[in-house]
Scaffold this active site. Structure first.
Site, PDB file in Angstrom:
ATOM      1  N   ARG A   1     -53.244  36.181 -35.802  1.00  0.00           N
ATOM      2  CA  ARG A   1     -54.179  36.658 -34.785  1.00  0.00           C
ATOM      3  C   ARG A   1     -55.224  35.599 -34.412  1.00  0.00           C
ATOM      4  NH1 ARG A   1     -56.243  41.725 -36.920  1.00  0.00           N
ATOM      5  NH2 ARG A   1     -57.929  40.441 -37.698  1.00  0.00           N
TER       6      ARG A   1
ATOM      7  N   TYR B   1     -65.962  39.861  -9.512  1.00  0.00           N
ATOM      8  CA  TYR B   1     -64.694  40.570  -9.675  1.00  0.00           C
ATOM      9  C   TYR B   1     -64.983  42.001 -10.141  1.00  0.00           C
ATOM     10  CZ  TYR B   1     -60.025  41.386 -11.669  1.00  0.00           C
ATOM     11  OH  TYR B   1     -58.801  41.884 -11.989  1.00  0.00           O
TER      12      TYR B   1
ATOM     13  N   LYS C   1     -53.658  33.802 -12.951  1.00  0.00           N
ATOM     14  CA  LYS C   1     -53.536  33.366 -11.568  1.00  0.00           C
ATOM     15  C   LYS C   1     -52.953  31.942 -11.522  1.00  0.00           C
ATOM     16  CE  LYS C   1     -55.487  37.293 -10.928  1.00  0.00           C
ATOM     17  NZ  LYS C   1     -56.906  37.497 -10.816  1.00  0.00           N
TER      18      LYS C   1
HETATM   19  C1  LIG Z   1     -57.737  38.435 -11.322  1.00  0.00           C
HETATM   20  C2  LIG Z   1     -59.098  37.935 -11.592  1.00  0.00           C
HETATM   21  C3  LIG Z   1     -59.708  38.170 -12.821  1.00  0.00           C
HETATM   22  C4  LIG Z   1     -59.063  39.012 -13.895  1.00  0.00           C
HETATM   23  O1  LIG Z   1     -57.889  38.465 -14.390  1.00  0.00           O
HETATM   24  P1  LIG Z   1     -56.780  39.404 -15.083  1.00  0.00           P
HETATM   25  O2  LIG Z   1     -55.935  38.462 -15.827  1.00  0.00           O
HETATM   26  O3  LIG Z   1     -56.096  40.127 -13.976  1.00  0.00           O
HETATM   27  O4  LIG Z   1     -57.527  40.338 -15.989  1.00  0.00           O
HETATM   28  C5  LIG Z   1     -60.970  37.646 -13.033  1.00  0.00           C
HETATM   29  N1  LIG Z   1     -61.591  36.918 -12.101  1.00  0.00           N
HETATM   30  C6  LIG Z   1     -61.031  36.650 -10.908  1.00  0.00           C
HETATM   31  C7  LIG Z   1     -61.770  35.829  -9.927  1.00  0.00           C
HETATM   32  C8  LIG Z   1     -59.775  37.150 -10.604  1.00  0.00           C
HETATM   33  O5  LIG Z   1     -59.234  36.920  -9.404  1.00  0.00           O
END
Ligand SMILES: *Cc1c(COP(=O)(O)O)cnc(C)c1O
Length: 391
Positions: free
Chosen positions: A57, A110, A207
């Site tokens: 972990r 966000y 992303k």
């Molecule tokens: C998508 C996103 C997040 C969150 O990411 P996840 O992996 O979907 O939890 C945080 N900040 C921004 C700017 C995002 O576009």
């Protein structure tokens, strides 16, 4: 990375850091380590707790490889890989705050991060207040004696306001607070918040790092001073990213530099084209001179991302439906950062508490992927015709 005197370029970091073929029989990539138990040979070893890995972990060579790359890119002390971008935001917030404290959050943040602050931090007796993303040094006036953290996201991922990170950092530090920056849009290639005074940088690795819409991950990178608090919260809460997911991040990172360059170029091509279209009321892209915060982008960024927004002249919901439902190349969905282009109608009003969104018309967020840009333009053009017809 054995190399000459100069610090390696980001391209070399991305392709060479975080892997050690010599310790893997010469195979190029760090493999997927799946493991909970890590074995100790002797009671002395168990008592000493000196092995590189003690329990799965806490990390393994696959997760650490990713962390090393992001640390090098962000110029951080260390980085931790966590299961999602949202987990990175919540851990970062918790690492700065205890009962009785206060956090200032950009009104452009966000949305799930806002929900965590409003729905959970407040239950812990922490106050969460929102500020104008363009406030800059003026945030000093909002500081309370108990303000211990400021959350910034530059640009905001729906409305793309740019934030003055050095000014926010100074005001935060003058008040003994930490500045957390969500750097998902630019990636560490085009913006380095720690060098501008931030204490903690988070990424939705889901992303751009993963880059193929097929895994979740987040990263938290910090200064030396902020590290222990982040790692303590992460350890206490038990957040860990599997070797399988970490592998997809490490695979994505290998091509981050060329993908970002391609996203940047193609997004700008579409954004400039949109500026010429009669149905488009405005294009909101920080790298365009028409953006109100373009000067901040020029000062603090070396490039731009895949994501931007535009506003279509006012029309009822039916016209918006006709526009998006008939698209054949763009798809509609949350997230971004993959190879596929996305077009998302955005309702911003419910996300805003201090800076109401006053733009008339319908707001759309685009992520520009790797389809042919002429096909993307044709898809948008056909959509505009449907939009006008349905109005
Ligand atoms: C998508 C996103 C997040 C969150 O990411 P996840 O992996 O979907 O939890 C945080 N900040 C921004 C700017 C995002 O576009």
């Amino acid at each position: 990375m054995t190399s000459s005197s100069n610090p390696p370029s980001v391209e070399t970091i991305l392709t060479h850091a975080g892997r050690d073929p010599d310790s893997q029989f010469g195979f190029v990539n760090t493999p997927v380590y799946r493991g909970s138990t890590v074995l100790f040979k002797t009671l002395d070893d168990l008592d000493a707790q000196k092995q590189r890995f003690l329990y799965g972990r806490a990390g393994n060579p696959t997760t650490e490889g990713v962390e090393d790359v992001v640390t090098a890119l962000e110029g951080a002390y260390r980085t931790k890989l966590v299961p999602s971008g949202l987990a990175a935001i919540t851990i970062a917030m918790l690492s700065c705050l205890k009962t009785g404290d206060d956090i200032l959050i950009t009104d452009s943040a966000y949305e799930p991060g806002r929900k965590f602050a409003d729905g959970y931090l407040t239950r812990m007796g922490i106050t969460a207040r929102y500020y104008d993303p363009r406030i800059g040094a003026g945030i000093a006036d909002l500081m309370q004696p108990n303000t211990r953290a400021v959350l910034a996201e530059s640009p905001g991922s729906l409305t793309f306001e740019m934030q003055d990170i050095p000014a926010l950092a100074k005001a935060a530090h003058d008040n003994n607070a930490r500045l957390i920056v969500d750097n998902s849009w630019a990636s560490p290639l085009y913006h380095k918040p720690l060098a501008l005074g931030a204490d903690i940088v988070v990424h939705a690795g889901t992303k751009m790092f993963v880059g193929h819409s097929d895994a979740f991950a987040g990263t938290i990178s910090t200064t030396e001073e902020a590290w222990a608090d982040v790692e303590r919260v992460r350890t206490l809460l038990g957040f860990f990213t599997s070797g399988d997911d970490a592998y997809l991040v490490s695979r994505g990172l290998k091509t981050l530099a060329i993908r970002m360059a391609a996203h940047q170029e193609r997004a700008l091509e579409i954004a400039r084209w949109l500026e010429q279209q009669p149905e488009v009321a405005s294009v909101i892209h920080p790298a365009l001179p028409s953006h109100p915060d373009h000067a901040l982008w020029q000062r603090d960024f070396t490039g731009s991302g895949s994501l931007f927004a535009f506003v279509l002249k006012p029309a009822p919901r039916d016209a918006v439906a006709a526009f998006v439902d008939g698209m054949t190349i763009f798809s509609m969905g949350y997230s971004w950062g993959g190879f596929e282009s996305l077009c998302l109608p955005v309702k911003i009003a419910k996300n805003r508490t201090v800076m109401p969104w006053t733009n008339e018309g319908n707001l759309f967020r685009l992520h520009i992927g790797f389809e042919g840009t002429e096909d993307l333009k044709a898809d948008l053009s056909a959509g505009f015709a449907r939009y006008v017809k349905a109005r």
